[in-house]
Design a protein around this motif. Structure first.
Motif, PDB file in Angstrom:
ATOM      1  N   GLY A 239       0.825  -1.206   0.000  1.00 31.87           N
ATOM      2  CA  GLY A 239       0.000   0.000   0.000  1.00 31.87           C
ATOM      3  C   GLY A 239       0.858   1.255   0.000  1.00 31.87           C
ATOM      4  O   GLY A 239       1.789   1.378  -0.792  1.00 31.87           O
ATOM      5  N   ARG A 240       0.569   2.161   0.935  1.00 30.51           N
ATOM      6  CA  ARG A 240       1.221   3.474   0.976  1.00 30.51           C
ATOM      7  C   ARG A 240       2.143   3.594   2.183  1.00 30.51           C
ATOM      8  O   ARG A 240       1.768   3.290   3.308  1.00 30.51           O
ATOM      9  CB  ARG A 240       0.163   4.580   1.038  1.00 30.51           C
ATOM     10  N   ILE A 241       3.374   4.081   1.926  1.00 25.77           N
ATOM     11  CA  ILE A 241       4.299   4.421   2.994  1.00 25.77           C
ATOM     12  C   ILE A 241       4.552   5.923   2.940  1.00 25.77           C
ATOM     13  O   ILE A 241       4.584   6.523   1.865  1.00 25.77           O
ATOM     14  CB  ILE A 241       5.618   3.630   2.893  1.00 25.77           C
ATOM     15  N   GLU A 242       4.723   6.523   4.106  1.00 27.64           N
ATOM     16  CA  GLU A 242       4.872   7.983   4.183  1.00 27.64           C
ATOM     17  C   GLU A 242       6.097   8.334   5.007  1.00 27.64           C
ATOM     18  O   GLU A 242       6.383   7.698   6.025  1.00 27.64           O
ATOM     19  CB  GLU A 242       3.624   8.585   4.840  1.00 27.64           C
ATOM     20  N   GLY A 243       6.822   9.344   4.584  1.00 34.01           N
ATOM     21  CA  GLY A 243       7.976   9.793   5.342  1.00 34.01           C
ATOM     22  C   GLY A 243       8.600  11.037   4.740  1.00 34.01           C
ATOM     23  O   GLY A 243       8.147  11.548   3.704  1.00 34.01           O
ATOM     24  N   LEU A 244       9.640  11.541   5.386  1.00 38.24           N
ATOM     25  CA  LEU A 244      10.383  12.691   4.893  1.00 38.24           C
ATOM     26  C   LEU A 244      11.465  12.200   3.938  1.00 38.24           C
ATOM     27  O   LEU A 244      12.215  11.275   4.252  1.00 38.24           O
ATOM     28  CB  LEU A 244      11.000  13.464   6.056  1.00 38.24           C
ATOM     29  N   LEU A 245      11.551  12.830   2.783  1.00 34.24           N
ATOM     30  CA  LEU A 245      12.418  12.356   1.708  1.00 34.24           C
ATOM     31  C   LEU A 245      13.777  13.043   1.740  1.00 34.24           C
ATOM     32  O   LEU A 245      13.873  14.257   1.899  1.00 34.24           O
ATOM     33  CB  LEU A 245      11.754  12.613   0.359  1.00 34.24           C
ATOM     34  N   SER A 246      14.833  12.257   1.577  1.00 34.98           N
ATOM     35  CA  SER A 246      16.190  12.800   1.478  1.00 34.98           C
ATOM     36  C   SER A 246      16.980  11.923   0.512  1.00 34.98           C
ATOM     37  O   SER A 246      16.444  10.985  -0.094  1.00 34.98           O
ATOM     38  CB  SER A 246      16.865  12.853   2.852  1.00 34.98           C
ATOM     39  N   LEU A 247      18.275  12.243   0.384  1.00 35.31           N
ATOM     40  CA  LEU A 247      19.171  11.465  -0.455  1.00 35.31           C
ATOM     41  C   LEU A 247      20.241  10.800   0.407  1.00 35.31           C
ATOM     42  O   LEU A 247      20.699  11.377   1.389  1.00 35.31           O
ATOM     43  CB  LEU A 247      19.878  12.353  -1.485  1.00 35.31           C
ATOM     44  N   TYR A 248      20.648   9.606   0.011  1.00 32.81           N
ATOM     45  CA  TYR A 248      21.786   8.951   0.639  1.00 32.81           C
ATOM     46  C   TYR A 248      22.553   8.204  -0.440  1.00 32.81           C
ATOM     47  O   TYR A 248      21.974   7.366  -1.141  1.00 32.81           O
ATOM     48  CB  TYR A 248      21.353   7.992   1.744  1.00 32.81           C
ATOM     49  N   ASP A 249      23.820   8.539  -0.608  1.00 36.37           N
ATOM     50  CA  ASP A 249      24.637   7.943  -1.674  1.00 36.37           C
ATOM     51  C   ASP A 249      23.972   8.099  -3.035  1.00 36.37           C
ATOM     52  O   ASP A 249      24.003   7.202  -3.879  1.00 36.37           O
ATOM     53  CB  ASP A 249      24.915   6.465  -1.398  1.00 36.37           C
ATOM     54  N   GLY A 250      23.322   9.247  -3.233  1.00 33.56           N
ATOM     55  CA  GLY A 250      22.718   9.544  -4.523  1.00 33.56           C
ATOM     56  C   GLY A 250      21.372   8.913  -4.777  1.00 33.56           C
ATOM     57  O   GLY A 250      20.800   9.080  -5.868  1.00 33.56           O
ATOM     58  N   ALA A 251      20.816   8.178  -3.803  1.00 28.56           N
ATOM     59  CA  ALA A 251      19.518   7.518  -3.969  1.00 28.56           C
ATOM     60  C   ALA A 251      18.520   8.065  -2.957  1.00 28.56           C
ATOM     61  O   ALA A 251      18.891   8.493  -1.860  1.00 28.56           O
ATOM     62  CB  ALA A 251      19.668   6.009  -3.797  1.00 28.56           C
ATOM     63  N   PHE A 252      17.259   8.055  -3.311  1.00 25.16           N
ATOM     64  CA  PHE A 252      16.218   8.537  -2.405  1.00 25.16           C
ATOM     65  C   PHE A 252      16.081   7.612  -1.201  1.00 25.16           C
ATOM     66  O   PHE A 252      16.229   6.399  -1.306  1.00 25.16           O
ATOM     67  CB  PHE A 252      14.865   8.601  -3.118  1.00 25.16           C
ATOM     68  N   GLN A 253      15.763   8.213  -0.048  1.00 27.87           N
ATOM     69  CA  GLN A 253      15.421   7.424   1.134  1.00 27.87           C
ATOM     70  C   GLN A 253      14.357   8.168   1.934  1.00 27.87           C
ATOM     71  O   GLN A 253      14.257   9.396   1.891  1.00 27.87           O
ATOM     72  CB  GLN A 253      16.638   7.132   2.006  1.00 27.87           C
ATOM     73  N   LEU A 254      13.551   7.395   2.653  1.00 33.15           N
ATOM     74  CA  LEU A 254      12.488   7.939   3.497  1.00 33.15           C
ATOM     75  C   LEU A 254      12.837   7.757   4.965  1.00 33.15           C
ATOM     76  O   LEU A 254      13.469   6.766   5.345  1.00 33.15           O
ATOM     77  CB  LEU A 254      11.161   7.231   3.229  1.00 33.15           C
ATOM     78  N   ARG A 255      12.387   8.723   5.778  1.00 35.82           N
ATOM     79  CA  ARG A 255      12.416   8.564   7.234  1.00 35.82           C
ATOM     80  C   ARG A 255      10.978   8.666   7.722  1.00 35.82           C
ATOM     81  O   ARG A 255      10.340   9.717   7.608  1.00 35.82           O
ATOM     82  CB  ARG A 255      13.288   9.649   7.887  1.00 35.82           C
TER      83      ARG A 255
END
Length: 271
Positions: A239-255
């Motif tokens: 389904g749906r996951i929600e979080g704050l978006l950033s970059l790590y090693d050039g790839a998107f990641q959520l917190r």
């Protein structure tokens, strides 16, 4: 002669007027509450324009106004406020915990920028004190927080509204924002958000899990060992996951900052 005298005075006056009018060329469209020549309300986009890839000390009376889109209630977003003004997001680093009690998500704040340092991490602009530990910014001292960050409007009842994306459509323009990603599931169900680590006082280690969509695209989900849900089992549906978006090693990641929501929004059958 008299005509030349008045002409010269007229030119001088015109230059003075132009000088005042051009003092703040990037002044935000709504400088309410500020007086000309004192504090200027600026946008996060404006601040991005001042950051040139290295720490930038602010020495001008700039004010930043926006909505708090983060919460440290779950412990996965530590000593930081994410503020969104519609033109971008900035993380304000504050040396205090339980910030949600003073700055609840959805409230509007005003940040006094003069004396702070602009930096960047994970593709997201940051405001903090000058750093001496290898990072571009450090945490603003606890005794300065009340003077630096002021609540100017309470949170509205409807709460935070994330930007809705898929793994295919998430973009650099979304960095720092609260993003809801549809059509995903955890790659490895049945595991805890954080791996156990007996050597740490929390009993856990900072951990990255991954979600995937039907096409096999993946995104990292980073969880702090300080998170109250570090030992919970990740949702086993899709389904749906929600979080704050950033970059790590050039790839998107959520917190993830509101983990309780996910056990309802990721309750569909796995694909």
């Amino acid at each position: 002669m008299m005509w030349n005298k008045w002409l010269r005075w007229g030119l001088v006056a015109l230059m003075l007027v132009c000088g005042r009018a051009c003092s703040y060329p990037e002044r935000a469209a709504d400088p309410a509450g500020s007086e000309e020549g004192t504090d200027a309300v600026v946008s996060i986009a404006f601040l991005h324009g001042r950051y040139g890839g290295e720490p930038f000390p602010v020495r001008t009376n700039w004010l930043l106004r926006g909505e708090v889109i983060s919460t440290d209630r779950s412990g996965n977003y530590y000593k930081t406020l994410a503020v969104d003004d519609g033109t971008g997001v900035v993380e304000v680093k504050l040396d205090a915990e339980q910030l949600f009690a003073v700055y609840p998500p959805g409230c509007r704040v005003e940040v006094v920028c003069n004396g702070l340092t602009l930096g960047e991490r994970g593709g997201v602009l940051q405001l903090g004190s000058a750093s001496t530990e290898g990072y571009e910014t450090d945490y603003i001292a606890a005794e300065e927080i009340g003077r630096r960050v002021r609540v100017i409007a309470p949170a509205e009842d409807e709460g935070l509204q994330p930007v809705v994306r898929t793994l295919e459509t998430v973009a650099v323009a979304d960095l720092g924002r609260l993003v809801a990603v549809d059509g995903v599931q955890f790659v490895t169900p049945g595991v805890t958000w954080c791996l156990p680590d007996a050597s740490d006082a929390s009993g856990f280690a900072d951990t990255v899990c991954y979600v995937e969509d039907r096409m096999g695209r993946r995104m990292a989900v980073r969880t702090s060992r300080r998170a109250e849900f570090a030992g919970w089992i990740v949702p086993d549906g899709s389904g749906r996951i929600e979080g704050l978006l950033s970059l790590y090693d050039g790839a998107f990641q959520l917190r993830v900052i509101r983990p309780d929501l996910l056990y309802g929004t990721m309750a569909e059958a796995r694909f």
